[in-house]
Structures are given as structure tokens and as C-alpha cells.
Motif scaffolding. Structure first.
Motif, mmCIF file in Angstrom:
data_model
loop_
_atom_site.group_PDB
_atom_site.id
_atom_site.type_symbol
_atom_site.label_atom_id
_atom_site.label_comp_id
_atom_site.label_asym_id
_atom_site.label_seq_id
_atom_site.Cartn_x
_atom_site.Cartn_y
_atom_site.Cartn_z
ATOM 1 N N ILE A 21 0.834 -1.205 0.000
ATOM 2 C CA ILE A 21 0.000 0.000 0.000
ATOM 3 C C ILE A 21 0.869 1.256 0.000
ATOM 4 O O ILE A 21 0.514 2.269 -0.605
ATOM 5 C CB ILE A 21 -0.947 -0.015 1.220
ATOM 6 C CG1 ILE A 21 -1.999 -1.104 1.041
ATOM 7 C CG2 ILE A 21 -1.634 1.339 1.404
ATOM 8 C CD1 ILE A 21 -2.747 -1.448 2.295
ATOM 9 N N GLY A 22 2.019 1.177 0.668
ATOM 10 C CA GLY A 22 2.951 2.303 0.684
ATOM 11 C C GLY A 22 3.468 2.667 -0.694
ATOM 12 O O GLY A 22 3.968 3.779 -0.904
ATOM 13 N N VAL A 23 3.345 1.741 -1.637
ATOM 14 C CA VAL A 23 3.737 2.006 -3.029
ATOM 15 C C VAL A 23 2.549 2.494 -3.847
ATOM 16 O O VAL A 23 2.601 3.554 -4.481
ATOM 17 C CB VAL A 23 4.337 0.741 -3.689
ATOM 18 C CG1 VAL A 23 4.570 0.982 -5.186
ATOM 19 C CG2 VAL A 23 5.634 0.350 -3.009
ATOM 20 N N ILE A 24 1.458 1.749 -3.830
ATOM 21 C CA ILE A 24 0.362 2.047 -4.763
ATOM 22 C C ILE A 24 -0.457 3.272 -4.362
ATOM 23 O O ILE A 24 -0.971 3.985 -5.233
ATOM 24 C CB ILE A 24 -0.569 0.824 -4.948
ATOM 25 C CG1 ILE A 24 -1.230 0.404 -3.621
ATOM 26 C CG2 ILE A 24 0.191 -0.332 -5.561
ATOM 27 C CD1 ILE A 24 -2.253 -0.714 -3.778
ATOM 28 N N ALA A 25 -0.592 3.545 -3.058
ATOM 29 C CA ALA A 25 -1.398 4.705 -2.638
ATOM 30 C C ALA A 25 -0.748 6.025 -3.067
ATOM 31 O O ALA A 25 -1.397 6.852 -3.725
ATOM 32 C CB ALA A 25 -1.657 4.668 -1.136
ATOM 33 N N PRO A 26 0.530 6.287 -2.749
ATOM 34 C CA PRO A 26 1.149 7.528 -3.221
ATOM 35 C C PRO A 26 1.321 7.560 -4.747
ATOM 36 O O PRO A 26 1.250 8.636 -5.352
ATOM 37 C CB PRO A 26 2.515 7.535 -2.525
ATOM 38 C CG PRO A 26 2.389 6.591 -1.391
ATOM 39 C CD PRO A 26 1.429 5.533 -1.847
ATOM 40 N N LEU A 27 1.545 6.396 -5.348
ATOM 41 C CA LEU A 27 1.710 6.329 -6.798
ATOM 42 C C LEU A 27 0.460 6.838 -7.502
ATOM 43 O O LEU A 27 0.526 7.682 -8.412
ATOM 44 C CB LEU A 27 2.002 4.880 -7.216
ATOM 45 C CG LEU A 27 2.187 4.597 -8.715
ATOM 46 C CD1 LEU A 27 3.380 5.363 -9.255
ATOM 47 C CD2 LEU A 27 2.358 3.105 -8.953
ATOM 48 N N VAL A 193 -7.998 1.014 -4.581
ATOM 49 C CA VAL A 193 -6.870 1.278 -3.681
ATOM 50 C C VAL A 193 -7.374 1.692 -2.302
ATOM 51 O O VAL A 193 -6.832 1.274 -1.279
ATOM 52 C CB VAL A 193 -5.943 2.356 -4.271
ATOM 53 C CG1 VAL A 193 -4.896 2.797 -3.253
ATOM 54 C CG2 VAL A 193 -5.249 1.828 -5.511
ATOM 55 N N ILE A 194 -8.408 2.515 -2.266
ATOM 56 C CA ILE A 194 -8.997 2.912 -0.982
ATOM 57 C C ILE A 194 -9.529 1.686 -0.246
ATOM 58 O O ILE A 194 -9.313 1.515 0.951
ATOM 59 C CB ILE A 194 -10.112 3.949 -1.206
ATOM 60 C CG1 ILE A 194 -9.497 5.282 -1.620
ATOM 61 C CG2 ILE A 194 -10.974 4.121 0.051
ATOM 62 C CD1 ILE A 194 -10.496 6.307 -2.074
ATOM 63 N N GLY A 195 -10.209 0.807 -0.974
ATOM 64 C CA GLY A 195 -10.703 -0.425 -0.371
ATOM 65 C C GLY A 195 -9.589 -1.314 0.142
ATOM 66 O O GLY A 195 -9.698 -1.909 1.218
#
Length: 288
Positions: A21-27, A193-195
């Protein structure tokens, strides 16, 4: 702590999920910020809250939902909310921003109704609101992995189109880019991504992980790709420090992850100010 991670499956699930998540959320958050759509993440997270609350309520009433992971209905609600936002933006072409508070309000309203109807799932809901290290299951980790593959594949193959739409939507349309289709898929992926993030970061705080690392990154980056790299680095730092702190302090990881993100942002802003002051003194010295 490393020994504990190797020994306990729930810690493995939490840390692996957090790292992804640390990759895809900011991405994905970088594209959201550049397109000035930051509040969309807030709106969809509140719609996801309605889905989670609805699932927990239905689990008390219907046997089928008792065996169903609430994350599924939360993700489905967020996806439905993303499609409704796009429909409303089309209906209010000159006031597109109206779609966001409308859907956000609907999510809060439905969530409040389901919570008031329910009995005794307050403790379960707290974990979804603010995240929980111990609540991340292997199934949750699998969901995160699948969504991460979808996100990375989408950005990998549509990077040029997304870049064009982010900085010059009119040019993108003239160039023949199917902006409506790409935007629709983009909104669905934001919802996914939020889910995926709600178990670790929490529904009420997930939008912070999508925007605060980006806010720090754009202070340092000299190009869009460097902003992407910085966003991921800051996102990963926030998740790792936040999860470690949450584990040792026995508190909700969402809060520690967000506060860590804010500390990183403040450090970056302070460093930029110091650099600006030093450069100004150097220029003044050269003039003298």
C-alpha cells in the motif's frame, strides 16, 4: 520485532500489506493531486465506510453476509461511488466539483444509518475506521496484492495518456485519447486502492496516505517521474515507521502512519526553507 514478524502470520499480513500500500497509494495519489482531485479520495473513503457499515449490519440479519468479508462490500461501494461521481461530473459540466461533496455526504449519511441500526459491532468498525495490525487476514493480503497488480498494470500501459490528461486535458482529447474511458477506469482504480488500504490505514485516514507523501515529494522533485519516486519513498517510510510504532505502542496504525507522513512533510518543508535561505545568502554574498 523481526522475530515476531517471522513467528506470527497476522504481523506478516500487516507488514506485507502495508509495504504494498505504501507504493500504490502515493503512486496513484500523485495523479490525483496533479489533477486537483484530492477530495475524491475522501469522498470515496466515506462511501466505503457506508459499505463496511452496511456489510456489518447485514451480517447480523442475513446468514450469507455473516460469512462475507466486509472489505468486499466496502470496495464495491467505493467503486459504485466512483462511477456516480463521474456521472454527476458529466451532469454538472461547469460545476464538476459539486459531485464530490454530494457523494461524500451520501456516504456519511448511509454510514450513519447503518451504524444506528446495528447492535454491537462498534469494536469491529473501529478497526476499519483507523486500521488494525492484528485484523489483517491472509485474505486481506491477497486482495491488496491483486489490486496492486491492477494498479501497476494500468499505470504501466496508460502512463502517457494519464500524464497528458493530468497536465493538459484539452490537448489529450484533441490527440485522440479516450479521456472518458481512461478517467472512468482511473476512478474505479482509486476506489480499489482505498478499499485495499482501509484495513491498514483506516477508512477515515486512507486519503492522507494518497496525498501527504505527494505533498512532500513535489517540494523536492524536479520532474514528474522524480515526484513519483519521492512519493513512493515517503509513503514507504510512513508505513514502516507507522506500523512499527503502532505495534510497540499498541495503537491504531492509521494514526501513526498519517502522523509520520505529516512529520516527513514538515521536515521537507523545513529543509526547503533552510536551502532557500542559504541560497539567498550565497547570492547576496556574490553581489557584495
Amino acid at each position: 520485532m523481526i522475530n515476531d514478524i517471522l513467528s506470527y502470520e497476522f504481523l506478516q499480513n500487516a507488514f506485507l500489506s502495508g509495504l504494498i500500500i505504501g507504493v500504490i497509494a502515493p503512486l496513484l495519489g500523485l495523479f490525483i493531486v496533479v489533477r486537483r482531485l484530492s477530495l475524491i479520495a475522501d469522498a470515496l473513503s466515506h462511501v466505503a465506510l457506508a459499505g463496511i457499515a452496511g456489510s456489518l449490519y447485514l451480517s447480523q440479519q442475513v446468514l450469507f453476509f455473516a460469512a462475507l468479508n466486509p472489505v468486499y462490500l466496502g470496495i464495491a461501494s467505493a467503486v459504485g461511488g466512483s462511477l456516480l461521481i463521474e456521472k454527476l461530473r458529466g451532469a454538472y459540466r461547469h460545476y464538476e466539483e459539486l459531485a464530490i461533496p454530494v457523494i461524500l455526504s451520501a456516504g456519511i449519511g448511509l454510514g450513519a444509518i447503518f451504524i444506528s441500526l446495528s447492535k454491537g459491532f462498534g469494536s469491529d468498525l473501529i478497526g476499519y475506521l483507523f486500521g488494525s495490525v492484528s485484523a489483517v487476514s491472509r485474505q486481506d493480503l491477497f486482495i491488496v496484492i491483486v489490486i496492486a497488480i491492477i494498479v501497476i498494470t494500468y499505470i504501466r500501459f496508460l502512463y502517457k495518456e494519464l500524464f497528458a490528461l493530468s497536465f493538459d486535458a484539452e490537448y489529450a482529447k484533441v490527440s485522440g485519447i479516450n479521456s472518458r474511458y481512461i478517467q472512468m477506469v482511473f476512478m474505479i482504480i482509486v476506489a480499489l486502492v482505498i478499499g485495499a488500504s482501509m484495513r491498514i490505514v483506516g477508512i477515515l485516514l486512507v486519503s492522507s496516505l494518497m496525498t501527504i507523501p505527494v505533498a512532500a515529494a513535489i517540494q523536492l522533485a524536479k520532474s514528474f517521474k522524480s515526484a513519483m519516486i519521492y512519493s513512493i519513498i515517503f509513503g514507504e517510510l510512513a508505513v514502516i515507521i507507522g506500523l512499527v510504532s503502532a505495534y510497540y505502542l499498541d495503537i491504531a496504525p492509521g494514526g501513526t502512519i498519517v502522523i509520520t507522513s505529516i512529520v516527513i512533510l514538515l521536515v521537507v518543508l523545513a529543509w526547503k526553507k533552510m536551502q532557500g535561505g542559504r541560497n539567498a545568502r550565497m547570492v547576496k554574498g556574490e553581489l557584495v
